[in-house]
Scaffold this motif. Structure first.
Motif, PDB file in Angstrom:
ATOM      1  N   ALA A   9     -20.630  21.930 -32.335  1.00 40.17           N
ATOM      2  CA  ALA A   9     -19.632  21.572 -33.338  1.00 40.17           C
ATOM      3  C   ALA A   9     -19.369  20.074 -33.200  1.00 40.17           C
ATOM      4  O   ALA A   9     -19.302  19.554 -32.083  1.00 40.17           O
ATOM      5  N   GLU A  10     -19.228  19.392 -34.323  1.00 40.02           N
ATOM      6  CA  GLU A  10     -19.086  17.942 -34.293  1.00 40.02           C
ATOM      7  C   GLU A  10     -17.971  17.495 -35.238  1.00 40.02           C
ATOM      8  O   GLU A  10     -17.889  17.931 -36.384  1.00 40.02           O
ATOM      9  N   MET A  11     -17.102  16.635 -34.713  1.00 43.20           N
ATOM     10  CA  MET A  11     -16.041  16.032 -35.507  1.00 43.20           C
ATOM     11  C   MET A  11     -16.542  14.664 -35.971  1.00 43.20           C
ATOM     12  O   MET A  11     -16.910  13.814 -35.148  1.00 43.20           O
ATOM     13  N   VAL A  12     -16.562  14.443 -37.272  1.00 46.89           N
ATOM     14  CA  VAL A  12     -17.086  13.198 -37.827  1.00 46.89           C
ATOM     15  C   VAL A  12     -16.005  12.509 -38.647  1.00 46.89           C
ATOM     16  O   VAL A  12     -15.479  13.076 -39.612  1.00 46.89           O
ATOM     17  N   LEU A  13     -15.654  11.291 -38.246  1.00 40.87           N
ATOM     18  CA  LEU A  13     -14.770  10.442 -39.043  1.00 40.87           C
ATOM     19  C   LEU A  13     -15.649   9.512 -39.852  1.00 40.87           C
ATOM     20  O   LEU A  13     -16.502   8.812 -39.299  1.00 40.87           O
ATOM     21  N   ARG A  14     -15.454   9.502 -41.164  1.00 35.90           N
ATOM     22  CA  ARG A  14     -16.261   8.634 -42.007  1.00 35.90           C
ATOM     23  C   ARG A  14     -15.399   7.998 -43.086  1.00 35.90           C
ATOM     24  O   ARG A  14     -14.306   8.477 -43.383  1.00 35.90           O
ATOM     25  N   GLU A  15     -15.938   6.917 -43.661  1.00 36.27           N
ATOM     26  CA  GLU A  15     -15.180   6.142 -44.640  1.00 36.27           C
ATOM     27  C   GLU A  15     -16.068   5.842 -45.837  1.00 36.27           C
ATOM     28  O   GLU A  15     -17.261   5.531 -45.682  1.00 36.27           O
ATOM     29  N   LEU A  16     -15.486   5.929 -47.026  1.00 37.64           N
ATOM     30  CA  LEU A  16     -16.245   5.659 -48.235  1.00 37.64           C
ATOM     31  C   LEU A  16     -16.425   4.158 -48.419  1.00 37.64           C
ATOM     32  O   LEU A  16     -15.451   3.397 -48.401  1.00 37.64           O
ATOM     33  N   ASP A  17     -17.671   3.739 -48.575  1.00 39.41           N
ATOM     34  CA  ASP A  17     -17.985   2.363 -48.950  1.00 39.41           C
ATOM     35  C   ASP A  17     -17.906   2.292 -50.469  1.00 39.41           C
ATOM     36  O   ASP A  17     -18.777   2.813 -51.171  1.00 39.41           O
ATOM     37  N   ALA A  18     -16.852   1.661 -50.993  1.00 38.12           N
ATOM     38  CA  ALA A  18     -16.624   1.669 -52.436  1.00 38.12           C
ATOM     39  C   ALA A  18     -17.769   1.008 -53.192  1.00 38.12           C
ATOM     40  O   ALA A  18     -18.104   1.420 -54.306  1.00 38.12           O
ATOM     41  N   ALA A  19     -18.396  -0.004 -52.612  1.00 35.05           N
ATOM     42  CA  ALA A  19     -19.455  -0.727 -53.315  1.00 35.05           C
ATOM     43  C   ALA A  19     -20.675   0.145 -53.570  1.00 35.05           C
ATOM     44  O   ALA A  19     -21.334   0.037 -54.606  1.00 35.05           O
ATOM     45  N   THR A  20     -20.989   1.025 -52.616  1.00 32.79           N
ATOM     46  CA  THR A  20     -22.177   1.873 -52.752  1.00 32.79           C
ATOM     47  C   THR A  20     -21.830   3.317 -53.099  1.00 32.79           C
ATOM     48  O   THR A  20     -22.726   4.117 -53.384  1.00 32.79           O
ATOM     49  N   ASN A  21     -20.530   3.652 -53.040  1.00 35.65           N
ATOM     50  CA  ASN A  21     -20.056   5.023 -53.269  1.00 35.65           C
ATOM     51  C   ASN A  21     -20.710   5.995 -52.291  1.00 35.65           C
ATOM     52  O   ASN A  21     -20.967   7.144 -52.614  1.00 35.65           O
ATOM     53  N   ARG A  22     -20.967   5.521 -51.075  1.00 36.67           N
ATOM     54  CA  ARG A  22     -21.525   6.354 -50.012  1.00 36.67           C
ATOM     55  C   ARG A  22     -20.613   6.304 -48.797  1.00 36.67           C
ATOM     56  O   ARG A  22     -20.000   5.280 -48.505  1.00 36.67           O
ATOM     57  N   TYR A  23     -20.575   7.441 -48.093  1.00 39.70           N
ATOM     58  CA  TYR A  23     -19.762   7.485 -46.886  1.00 39.70           C
ATOM     59  C   TYR A  23     -20.522   6.882 -45.708  1.00 39.70           C
ATOM     60  O   TYR A  23     -21.724   7.104 -45.544  1.00 39.70           O
ATOM     61  N   VAL A  24     -19.787   6.132 -44.906  1.00 38.69           N
ATOM     62  CA  VAL A  24     -20.336   5.508 -43.705  1.00 38.69           C
ATOM     63  C   VAL A  24     -19.646   6.120 -42.493  1.00 38.69           C
ATOM     64  O   VAL A  24     -18.406   6.188 -42.439  1.00 38.69           O
ATOM     65  N   GLU A  25     -20.436   6.591 -41.544  1.00 41.81           N
ATOM     66  CA  GLU A  25     -19.865   7.211 -40.348  1.00 41.81           C
ATOM     67  C   GLU A  25     -19.187   6.164 -39.480  1.00 41.81           C
ATOM     68  O   GLU A  25     -19.756   5.124 -39.177  1.00 41.81           O
TER      69      GLU A  25
END
Length: 391
Positions: free
Chosen positions: A124-140
């Motif tokens: 099981a893995e807890m992942v905190l990620r953030e949306l890169d608004a410029a690319t509309n992709r999540y970055v871990e």
């Protein structure tokens, strides 16, 4: 003289009206026309923030061309008090009208940070990620195993944010025991779990949760979703299947789930087991034997021994006839579909082919050829021989 003054006043009044109409038309165009953004931005609305403060933020980030016009337009639309707390993605070229819709309609953040707790078959893995608004992709940002690692500082700090989004995802093929044990380690959930839900009863899926949600309630939602999926697919099942109840179909689906990780193979694998049941052959599938040893409480971590393949247990399909008494995992929708609508084939054997998939056969001679090829691959890899159908 008075006539001249009246004429000049009327002229001035008309000029003011024309100017006001022009300003109104310009303001309307500014409010409804394409906005200045060349790239998407993430705009955060603080809890209790005023329209004045938010409009200044929007102007500073380039999302609107004029904060005053945005405020006037929001007041005119009677939406000045409808701002929703959270972080929102504003796309390129969004008009002020569209920006106002984004900030006042849903109340569900569309950018910023989120935590996904991924409950897998092995870990099981807890992942905190953030949306890169410029690319509309999540970055871990950071990932960790809560069973083995202390929460990193980035996670601890982010967990305090009011607008952090939380999600729990179950991988296809996890056991109910694995789900419960993993949820116990989810520090953002609360409440006790009285008992492990029946095997197969939880739907592998993604579940949006809130900090402080009850674990038992979440398990209940997972069970409701699986019940609904099974009922829908049972109603659309193929005719002539060798199982009589939805529960038996769920057992078959769990076997299919554990036998192949290749989506395109599921219906073929299901066809093999259906054909075997129709012909009175034993299923001879390793995952059921493994479940009889582990009871779904973790991975076996080694190959099956010949003594285990011969040992009589309710789950040893090398020994028993037909299906084991319960599912051996929680199957996903696609595996349930495969069990209820298998391919029409003459296959009664399959064995791993070394690519992650399987080689299928309609007769023992061809199957033995496929087994020999698989044994050669095992030997080349230095692996112990595994039990296969027909051995």
């Amino acid at each position: 003289m008075w006539r001249s003054i009246a004429s000049n006043a009327l002229t001035l009044f008309i000029a003011v009206l024309v100017l006001a109409a022009g300003l109104l038309a310009w303001g309307r165009e500014e409010f409804t026309g394409p906005g200045p953004l060349a790239e998407a931005v993430c705009v955060r609305v603080e809890r209790g923030a005023s329209l004045s403060a938010v409009s200044r933020t929007l102007e500073a980030q380039g999302a609107v061309s004029d904060a005053r016009i945005f405020r006037i337009g929001a007041d005119y639309a009677d939406r000045a008090g409808g701002l929703k707390f959270g972080s929102y993605l504003v796309p390129p070229g969004a008009s002020m009208t569209e920006v106002l819709d984004i900030l006042t309609t849903s109340g569900q953040s569309t950018c910023g940070r989120e935590v996904i707790y991924r409950i897998g078959v092995l870990t099981a893995e807890m992942v905190l990620r953030e949306l890169d608004a410029a690319t509309n992709r999540y970055v871990e940002v950071v990932a960790f195993d809560p069973a083995a690692d202390a929460p990193p500082a980035e996670y601890v700090d982010a967990a305090e944010a009011d607008d952090l989004r939380w999600r729990v995802t179950l991988a296809e093929g996890v056991t109910s025991w694995q789900v419960v044990e993993s949820l116990k380690r989810a520090d953002f959930l609360t409440g006790e779990v009285a008992a492990v839900p029946p095997e197969g009863s939880l739907a592998p899926d993604s579940y949006e949760v809130a900090r402080g949600d009850d674990r038992a309630a979440l398990l209940g939602l997972m069970a409701e979703r699986q019940t609904s999926i099974l009922a829908d697919l049972w109603a659309a099942r193929a005719e002539g299947l060798p199982y009589e109840t939805p529960e038996e179909a769920l057992v078959m689906a769990s076997i299919v789930e554990k036998e192949t990780g290749i989506a395109e193979e599921r219906r073929q694998v299901a066809s093999v087991f259906v054909n075997r049941m129709r012909q009175g052959m034993r299923l001879q599938t390793d995952p059921t034997v493994i479940y009889g040893i582990t009871n779904g409480e973790g991975a076996l971590g080694r190959g099956l021994r010949q003594s285990e393949l011969r040992r009589a247990t309710p789950y040893n399909t090398y020994v028993i006839d037909g299906l084991p008494p319960t599912p051996i995992a929680n199957p996903g929708r696609l595996s349930i579909e495969a069990a209820l609508n298998p391919d029409t084939t003459d296959y009664i054997f399959f064995v791993a082919d070394g690519t992650g998939g399987h080689a299928f056969a309609t007769n023992l001679a061809d199957h033995n050829t496929n087994v020999a090829a698989w044994r050669a691959i095992e030997a080349q890899r230095g692996e112990e021989p595994t039990g296969v159908q027909g051995d």
